[in-house]
Design an enzyme around this catalytic site. Structure first.
Site, PDB file in Angstrom:
ATOM      1  N   LYS A 144      27.794  10.715  -6.302  1.00 14.74           N
ATOM      2  CA  LYS A 144      26.219  11.615  -6.320  1.00 14.74           C
ATOM      3  C   LYS A 144      25.711  10.540  -5.774  1.00 14.74           C
ATOM      4  CE  LYS A 144      24.393  15.478  -6.047  1.00 14.74           C
ATOM      5  NZ  LYS A 144      24.265  16.994  -6.051  1.00 14.74           N
ATOM      6  N   ASP A 184      23.913  18.969   0.104  1.00 11.15           N
ATOM      7  CA  ASP A 184      23.358  18.830  -0.935  1.00 11.15           C
ATOM      8  C   ASP A 184      21.854  19.549  -0.840  1.00 11.15           C
ATOM      9  OD1 ASP A 184      23.462  18.950  -4.667  1.00 11.15           O
ATOM     10  OD2 ASP A 184      21.147  17.669  -3.779  1.00 11.15           O
TER      11      ASP A 184
HETATM   12  P1  NDP Z   1      18.883  23.279   0.687  1.00 17.48           P
HETATM   13  O1  NDP Z   1      17.582  22.084   1.055  1.00 17.48           O
HETATM   14  O2  NDP Z   1      19.956  23.950   1.669  1.00 17.48           O
HETATM   15  O3  NDP Z   1      17.867  24.431   0.372  1.00 17.48           O
HETATM   16  C1  NDP Z   1      17.326  24.017  -0.923  1.00 17.48           C
HETATM   17  C2  NDP Z   1      16.029  24.814  -0.789  1.00 17.48           C
HETATM   18  O4  NDP Z   1      15.175  24.484  -2.485  1.00 17.48           O
HETATM   19  C3  NDP Z   1      14.978  25.218   0.351  1.00 17.48           C
HETATM   20  O5  NDP Z   1      14.759  26.600   0.167  1.00 17.48           O
HETATM   21  C4  NDP Z   1      14.118  24.131  -0.561  1.00 17.48           C
HETATM   22  O6  NDP Z   1      12.293  24.779   0.188  1.00 17.48           O
HETATM   23  C5  NDP Z   1      14.308  24.743  -2.148  1.00 17.48           C
HETATM   24  N1  NDP Z   1      13.614  23.316  -2.912  1.00 17.48           N
HETATM   25  C6  NDP Z   1      13.992  22.678  -2.592  1.00 17.48           C
HETATM   26  N2  NDP Z   1      13.146  20.602  -2.995  1.00 17.48           N
HETATM   27  C7  NDP Z   1      12.679  21.902  -4.278  1.00 17.48           C
HETATM   28  C8  NDP Z   1      11.466  20.934  -4.655  1.00 17.48           C
HETATM   29  N3  NDP Z   1      11.157  20.144  -5.176  1.00 17.48           N
HETATM   30  N4  NDP Z   1      11.180  22.812  -5.481  1.00 17.48           N
HETATM   31  C9  NDP Z   1      10.596  23.791  -4.620  1.00 17.48           C
HETATM   32  N5  NDP Z   1      11.563  24.437  -3.970  1.00 17.48           N
HETATM   33  C10 NDP Z   1      12.027  23.096  -3.732  1.00 17.48           C
HETATM   34  O7  NDP Z   1      19.229  22.767  -0.133  1.00 17.48           O
HETATM   35  P2  NDP Z   1      21.171  23.975  -1.609  1.00 17.48           P
HETATM   36  O8  NDP Z   1      21.165  25.515  -0.758  1.00 17.48           O
HETATM   37  O9  NDP Z   1      22.387  23.233  -1.139  1.00 17.48           O
HETATM   38  O10 NDP Z   1      21.051  22.673  -2.701  1.00 17.48           O
HETATM   39  C11 NDP Z   1      19.759  24.033  -3.647  1.00 17.48           C
HETATM   40  C12 NDP Z   1      20.565  23.282  -4.981  1.00 17.48           C
HETATM   41  O11 NDP Z   1      21.935  23.902  -5.155  1.00 17.48           O
HETATM   42  C13 NDP Z   1      20.367  21.961  -5.233  1.00 17.48           C
HETATM   43  O12 NDP Z   1      19.822  22.677  -6.762  1.00 17.48           O
HETATM   44  C14 NDP Z   1      21.192  21.418  -5.176  1.00 17.48           C
HETATM   45  O13 NDP Z   1      21.872  20.213  -5.562  1.00 17.48           O
HETATM   46  C15 NDP Z   1      22.795  22.447  -5.602  1.00 17.48           C
HETATM   47  N6  NDP Z   1      23.585  22.653  -5.397  1.00 17.48           N
HETATM   48  C16 NDP Z   1      23.843  22.608  -4.013  1.00 17.48           C
HETATM   49  C17 NDP Z   1      25.697  23.057  -3.223  1.00 17.48           C
HETATM   50  C18 NDP Z   1      26.123  22.988  -2.570  1.00 17.48           C
HETATM   51  O14 NDP Z   1      27.299  23.612  -2.178  1.00 17.48           O
HETATM   52  N7  NDP Z   1      24.895  22.560  -1.218  1.00 17.48           N
HETATM   53  C19 NDP Z   1      26.731  22.527  -5.133  1.00 17.48           C
HETATM   54  C20 NDP Z   1      26.243  22.923  -6.418  1.00 17.48           C
HETATM   55  C21 NDP Z   1      24.681  23.012  -6.469  1.00 17.48           C
HETATM   56  P3  NDP Z   1      11.658  23.697   0.858  1.00 17.48           P
HETATM   57  O15 NDP Z   1      12.325  23.768   2.541  1.00 17.48           O
HETATM   58  O16 NDP Z   1      10.621  24.014   0.522  1.00 17.48           O
HETATM   59  O17 NDP Z   1      12.205  22.222   0.821  1.00 17.48           O
HETATM   60  O1  2IT Z   2      26.098  19.251  -6.540  1.00 15.70           O
HETATM   61  C1  2IT Z   2      26.945  19.774  -6.035  1.00 15.70           C
HETATM   62  O2  2IT Z   2      28.634  20.038  -6.931  1.00 15.70           O
HETATM   63  C2  2IT Z   2      27.349  19.413  -4.698  1.00 15.70           C
HETATM   64  N1  2IT Z   2      25.828  19.648  -3.833  1.00 15.70           N
HETATM   65  C3  2IT Z   2      28.952  19.840  -3.697  1.00 15.70           C
HETATM   66  C4  2IT Z   2      29.229  18.424  -4.014  1.00 15.70           C
HETATM   67  C5  2IT Z   2      30.674  18.601  -3.599  1.00 15.70           C
HETATM   68  O3  2IT Z   2      31.470  17.690  -3.432  1.00 15.70           O
HETATM   69  O4  2IT Z   2      30.974  19.640  -2.636  1.00 15.70           O
END
Ligand code: NDP
Ligand code: 2IT
Length: 464
Positions: A144, A184
């Site tokens: 990460k 992420d």
């Molecule tokens: P994005 O940046 O696309 O979206 C994040 C969302 O979560 C936004 O709506 C953001 O709001 C909100 N958010 C972020 N930080 C906070 C906080 N501290 N408090 C409240 N809301 C918050 O990220 P992703 O959708 O990619 O990621 C979301 C989650 O999914 C994370 O935990 C990530 O680790 C996990 N994840 C992502 C993967 C991926 O492929 N993208 C894979 C597996 C897990 P705001 O705009 O206000 O910051």
């Molecule tokens: O938390 C996660 O699994 C991710 N943000 C995706 C990682 C990846 O390599 O696609």
């Protein structure tokens, strides 16, 4: 297996040959070795508590010091990221890459750009990734990275200059067979483009060094959708164990980014009714349902205009709960898709009280330990992130395969593989998590299932 074990003093009490006596004693060791890293402690504690009984039955892991080795990243890279803002002023951020465990494949995991990013958060995410990637069935180690850079309010040019500076240093540490970052929080298609462009320029090679790439330059179909879709596929499997499905279910979703958007899309396809979305300022509650058209609006608002979720409430005349998270509403399924520690113990209790029977985590570690205790005690269906959100990294693994073969699979091909992987992860959780009373403890199932493959590989590779 005849493994030569050098017995050393254990933990803080140097006593020749002493083995860890309990999960608690092991945690004392972890806390003493990694002071102040509270998110990392939290992630380790969840894993160690659930694998502890398994370790007692299989003491060769303890003898080979697998627990001590598995909590220590193989490599931590920390670097300066200087860049020029639009006013021509110098800005400085921290850049990180944690290469946590490479025993089953190249390090793999996302990059997070968010002002809260620190070593503890990235180590918790890297640690989770090791087990998650193992569960996917694909050959990927865990890693990460990221930065405390805040993309909010930055111009496109500023984001580009930051990404170029970040990659100028990172490029010397990664490679398609070494370490393959992805997105992420705060890192989506735009950032991956700038990062890939700089890598290509500096190394003069067009390889699968990042995933989540654009479809014209080496990306995979379904990667943007994969985490959200996968989480919903996993939840559907959980519901199926009780003869149930998404059809007609009210669903609370948090976040409004990549994961939340495609979770909503798949819930709609499966006949459910998503009623909430949120961001770090508040929650929208739309009891009539977030339909396809409204979701299109959210995608445009968040991905193009980079606006705030309260604008949805103004456009569709629904409730906006300033400063609130969605867990107070009535729902049957909850999908936390925003960030870590976004479901408290009280919120977990409120969800169950309001009729929630299934929680599947699109985010990483969104539920605090007290919340997990509530879900397990109430025996609701609870799918922890490392199992439920593994679809994203799984399709990243499929993107790597396509890049290596220099071919591209169809949507149907990738989606079919994703769906099967989520079913397989579910089966692994059932295999290692089913209790005598029939209750499936997905936390134990995911942790033990993810651990075995990595631990056995570490034994095979020797003391490295
Ligand atoms: P994005 O940046 O696309 O979206 C994040 C969302 O979560 C936004 O709506 C953001 O709001 C909100 N958010 C972020 N930080 C906070 C906080 N501290 N408090 C409240 N809301 C918050 O990220 P992703 O959708 O990619 O990621 C979301 C989650 O999914 C994370 O935990 C990530 O680790 C996990 N994840 C992502 C993967 C991926 O492929 N993208 C894979 C597996 C897990 P705001 O705009 O206000 O910051
Ligand atoms: O938390 C996660 O699994 C991710 N943000 C995706 C990682 C990846 O390599 O696609």
């Amino acid at each position: 297996m005849g493994f030569p074990v050098q017995r050393r003093a254990w933990g803080l009490i140097p006593e020749e040959g002493k083995m860890p006596s309990s999960a608690k004693a092991f945690m004392e060791y972890v806390v003493a070795k990694n002071p102040g890293e509270k998110e990392f402690h939290q992630a380790v504690e969840e894993v160690i508590e659930s694998i502890w009984p398994y370790l007692q039955q299989h003491p060769h892991y303890l003898e080979a010091r697998i627990p001590e080795r598995i909590v220590e990243p193989e490599r931590v890279i920390l670097f300066r990221v200087p860049w020029l803002d639009d006013k021509g002023q110098v800005q400085v951020n921290k850049g990180y890459r944690i290469e946590f465990n490479g025993s089953i494949g190249p390090y793999k995991g996302g990059l997070r750009f968010h002002p809260t990013v620190n070593l503890s958060i990235l180590k918790f995410l890297g640690f989770e990734q090791v087990f998650k990637n193992s569960l996917t069935t694909l050959p990927m180690g865990g890693g990460k990275g990221g930065s405390d850079f805040d993309p909010k309010g930055k111009s496109d040019n500023e984001v580009m200059r930051f990404c170029q500076s970040f990659m100028t240093e990172l490029q010397r540490h990664i490679g398609p067979n070494t370490d393959v970052p992805a997105g992420d929080i705060g890192v989506g298609g735009r950032e991956i483009g700038y990062l890939f462009g700089q890598y290509k320029r500096m190394r003069n090679e067009f390889t699968g060094v990042l995933t989540g790439k654009g479809i014209n330059w080496g990306g995979s179909l379904i990667r943007p959708e994969a985490t959200g879709y996968g989480t919903v596929y996993f939840a559907e499997e959980m519901l199926n164990t009780r003869g149930d499905s998404f059809k007609g279910k009210t669903v609370a979703v948090s976040g409004s980014g990549n994961v939340a958007q495609f979770a909503v899309e798949k819930v709609l396809e499966l006949g459910g009714l998503p009623v909430t979305l949120s961001d770090s300022n508040g929650t929208i509650y739309d009891p009539k349902g977030i339909d396809r058209d409204k979701l299109e609006y959210v995608m445009d608002l968040k991905n193009i205009k980079r606006g705030r979720i309260h604008e949805y409430a103004e456009k569709y005349n629904c409730e906006y709960q300033e400063g609130q998270r969605p867990w107070g509403v009535e729902c049957t399924v909850a999908l936390p898709c925003a960030t870590q520690n976004e479901v408290s113990g009280e919120e977990a209790a409120a969800l169950v009280k309001n009729g929630c029977i299934c929680i599947a985590e699109g985010a990483n570690m969104p539920t605090v330990p007290e919340g997990i205790d509530v879900f397990l005690k109430e025996k609701v269906l609870y799918g922890p992130g490392k199992a439920a959100n593994a679809g994203g990294v799984a399709v990243s693994g499929l993107e790597m395969s396509q890049n290596s073969m220099r071919i591209g699979w169809t949507r149907e091909e990738v989606d079919g593989r994703l769906h099967q992987i989520m079913k397989d992860i579910h089966s692994t959780c059932v295999k290692y998590g089913k209790q005598e009373d029939g209750f499936i403890n997905y936390v134990s199932g995911a942790n033990i299932g993810g651990f075995i493959k990595v631990a056995d590989s570490m034994l095979d590779l020797g003391v490295v």
